[in-house]
Structure formats: structure tokens, C-alpha cells
Design a protein around this motif. Structure first.
Motif, short mmCIF file in Angstrom:
data_model
loop_
_atom_site.label_atom_id
_atom_site.label_comp_id
_atom_site.label_asym_id
_atom_site.label_seq_id
_atom_site.Cartn_x
_atom_site.Cartn_y
_atom_site.Cartn_z
N GLY A 95 56.01 -22.44 -32.22
CA GLY A 95 56.40 -21.14 -31.56
C GLY A 95 54.97 -20.66 -32.06
N ARG A 96 54.83 -20.43 -34.09
CA ARG A 96 54.67 -18.80 -34.68
C ARG A 96 53.06 -19.52 -34.63
NH1 ARG A 96 59.35 -18.26 -37.22
NH2 ARG A 96 59.01 -19.60 -39.43
N ALA A 97 53.15 -20.72 -34.28
CA ALA A 97 52.06 -21.34 -34.71
C ALA A 97 51.31 -21.38 -34.06
CB ALA A 97 52.34 -22.77 -36.01
N GLY A 98 51.45 -21.39 -32.86
CA GLY A 98 50.48 -21.78 -31.67
C GLY A 98 50.43 -20.12 -31.84
N GLN A 99 50.40 -18.42 -32.20
CA GLN A 99 50.14 -17.69 -32.00
C GLN A 99 49.90 -16.39 -33.07
OE1 GLN A 99 53.15 -15.31 -29.57
NE2 GLN A 99 53.97 -16.92 -29.94
N ALA A 100 49.90 -17.82 -34.49
CA ALA A 100 49.66 -16.64 -35.53
C ALA A 100 49.12 -17.92 -36.53
CB ALA A 100 49.90 -15.53 -36.02
N SER B 146 47.06 -9.92 -32.66
CA SER B 146 48.08 -11.76 -32.47
C SER B 146 49.67 -10.63 -31.79
CB SER B 146 48.29 -11.63 -33.86
OG SER B 146 49.73 -12.53 -33.30
N PRO B 147 49.76 -11.90 -31.02
CA PRO B 147 50.86 -10.78 -30.42
C PRO B 147 52.35 -10.70 -31.41
CG PRO B 147 50.99 -13.70 -29.77
CD PRO B 147 49.11 -12.76 -30.36
N ASP C 108 53.68 -6.67 -35.30
CA ASP C 108 54.31 -5.92 -34.42
C ASP C 108 53.41 -4.16 -34.79
OD1 ASP C 108 56.58 -7.73 -34.14
OD2 ASP C 108 57.35 -7.21 -35.65
N ILE C 109 53.41 -3.76 -36.33
CA ILE C 109 52.87 -2.63 -36.01
C ILE C 109 51.53 -2.37 -36.51
CG2 ILE C 109 55.91 -2.04 -36.96
CD1 ILE C 109 54.18 -2.85 -39.99
N ALA C 110 50.80 -3.48 -37.10
CA ALA C 110 49.51 -3.40 -36.67
C ALA C 110 48.55 -2.76 -36.06
CB ALA C 110 49.03 -4.41 -37.05
N ALA D 133 45.73 -6.45 -40.20
CA ALA D 133 46.10 -7.69 -40.32
C ALA D 133 47.51 -7.33 -40.79
CB ALA D 133 45.02 -8.73 -41.33
N GLU D 134 48.28 -8.14 -40.37
CA GLU D 134 50.30 -8.40 -41.08
C GLU D 134 50.54 -9.72 -41.06
OE1 GLU D 134 54.49 -6.69 -38.24
OE2 GLU D 134 51.99 -5.97 -37.39
N PHE D 135 51.61 -9.09 -41.97
CA PHE D 135 51.89 -10.63 -42.65
C PHE D 135 53.90 -10.00 -41.70
CE2 PHE D 135 52.22 -8.57 -46.24
CZ PHE D 135 53.22 -8.95 -47.21
N ARG D 136 54.76 -11.46 -41.51
CA ARG D 136 56.02 -11.32 -41.32
C ARG D 136 56.59 -12.49 -41.92
NH1 ARG D 136 56.63 -11.08 -34.93
NH2 ARG D 136 58.45 -10.81 -35.58
N MET D 137 57.82 -12.43 -42.12
CA MET D 137 59.04 -13.37 -41.80
C MET D 137 58.75 -14.53 -43.86
SD MET D 137 59.31 -15.94 -38.61
CE MET D 137 59.31 -13.92 -37.28
N LEU D 138 58.48 -13.35 -44.57
CA LEU D 138 58.10 -14.07 -45.62
C LEU D 138 59.34 -14.35 -46.35
CD1 LEU D 138 56.37 -14.24 -47.85
CD2 LEU D 138 57.52 -11.96 -48.88
N ALA D 139 59.60 -15.85 -46.45
CA ALA D 139 60.81 -16.48 -46.94
C ALA D 139 60.28 -17.83 -47.91
CB ALA D 139 61.03 -17.29 -45.66
#
Length: 165
Positions: free
Chosen positions: A47-52, A74-75, A78-80, A85-91
Motif C-alpha cells: 500500500g505504501r509503495a503505491g503512494q510513495a 505524496s498522500p 503528514d507534516i511536510a 520531502a518527508e520520510f516515515r516508518m524507518l525500521a
């Protein structure tokens, strides 16, 4: 073999989804259980790969961790702002921690942001409990932006950081 940072492919999705979910569950970053809706979001790499752009760190054919890079518009941002640009869910998988995987993934996001015309910064949200990630952000020049802190759900205030490019 050295670590490679690349765009995730469908064959990576299950492994990265589990690494991401376990990073949040095992590290106690959220107070949820296996039935929590956000856990399903963390596992939904497709799902994420389809939006970012979802990036993975790989060594010897094994996924070590990943991150979601959200370009402006990108949908998943959240805060950008419009020029960020923004990054999320670093794991990072528990077995791969302390090997530079998280920093390499963040550096890849910075490089991607620099390649987007008009982008002046990279923004991110993080939890107070993610001290290891905070050290990476500080080392790479991100600064706290407390005026942008926000609470996606009651009782969970996310801290924000920004890197000026």
C-alpha cells in the motif's frame, strides 16, 4: 558484500512489513496489540509503495530494514510543506541494529530529496521513545521543530525534525 539501498520490490514487502511491525511492537513504541489497525498499516508495504517510494537496505540478499520516502504531494506526507520531502516508518531488524542500516536509509532519503527540484528540506515525525533514531537525525544535521509537533491520536504526541537542504 556491502549493504545496498534500493527501491523495494514486491518480493521484499512481506519481510519489510514484518520488520517494521516488529520494530514498533518489540520496542514498545506504541501501546497496541496484534489486532491494532496501525499494525496493519505498518505491515502494508504494498500500500505504501503505491503512494510513495519504499526503500530497503539489503545485504547478501536479506532485507535488513526500510523506510518510506514521500516526495512533495505524496498522500503519505503528514507534516511536510509543499517544498519539503518527508520520510516515515524507518525500521531496522533487531539483528541488524548498530550496523549503520538506519543511517544509510536516512541518507538515501536525503539524496532523493536533493534530487527533487524545488525541495528545500526534509521533514519527519518521531516518537519520544525512538532515541536511537534521534541520534541519527542529530548526527545528520536535522533540527527539532517543536512548533510542528502533533498528535495523530489522543495521548501520542509526535516530535518533528527538519533538515534544511
Amino acid at each position: 558484500m556491502d549493504m545496498v539501498i534500493r527501491t523495494a520490490v514486491p518480493a521484499d514487502y512481506e519481510a519489510l512489513g514484518e520488520i517494521t511491525a516488529q520494530a514498533y511492537l518489540a520496542d514498545g513504541h506504541l501501546d497496541f496489540n496484534e489486532d491494532d489497525a496501525y499494525l496493519h498499516v505498518l505491515r502494508d508495504v504494498a500500500g505504501r509503495a503505491g503512494q510513495a517510494e519504499v526503500l530497503v537496505a539489503e545485504r547478501d540478499g536479506r532485507v535488513l530494514g526500510g523506510v518510506t520516502f514521500a516526495a512533495p504531494g505524496s498522500p503519505l506526507a503528514d507534516i511536510a510543506g509543499p517544498d519539503e520531502a518527508e520520510f516515515r516508518m524507518l525500521a531496522v531488524a533487531h539483528a541488524a541494529r548498530g550496523q549503520g542500516v538506519g543511517e544509510a536509509l536516512v541518507r538515501a532519503c536525503i539524496e532523493r530529496a536533493r534530487a527533487v527540484e524545488g525541495v528545500t528540506g526534509v521533514a519527519l515525525s518521531t516518537q519520544r521513545s525512538m532515541a536511537g533514531a534521534h541520534r541519527i537525525y542529530a548526527r545528520l544535521g536535522f533540527v527539532r521543530t517543536p512548533e510542528r509537533d502533533w498528535a495523530p491520536i489522543e495521548g501520542l504526541t509526535l516530535l518533528t525534525y527538519r533538515l534544511k537542504l
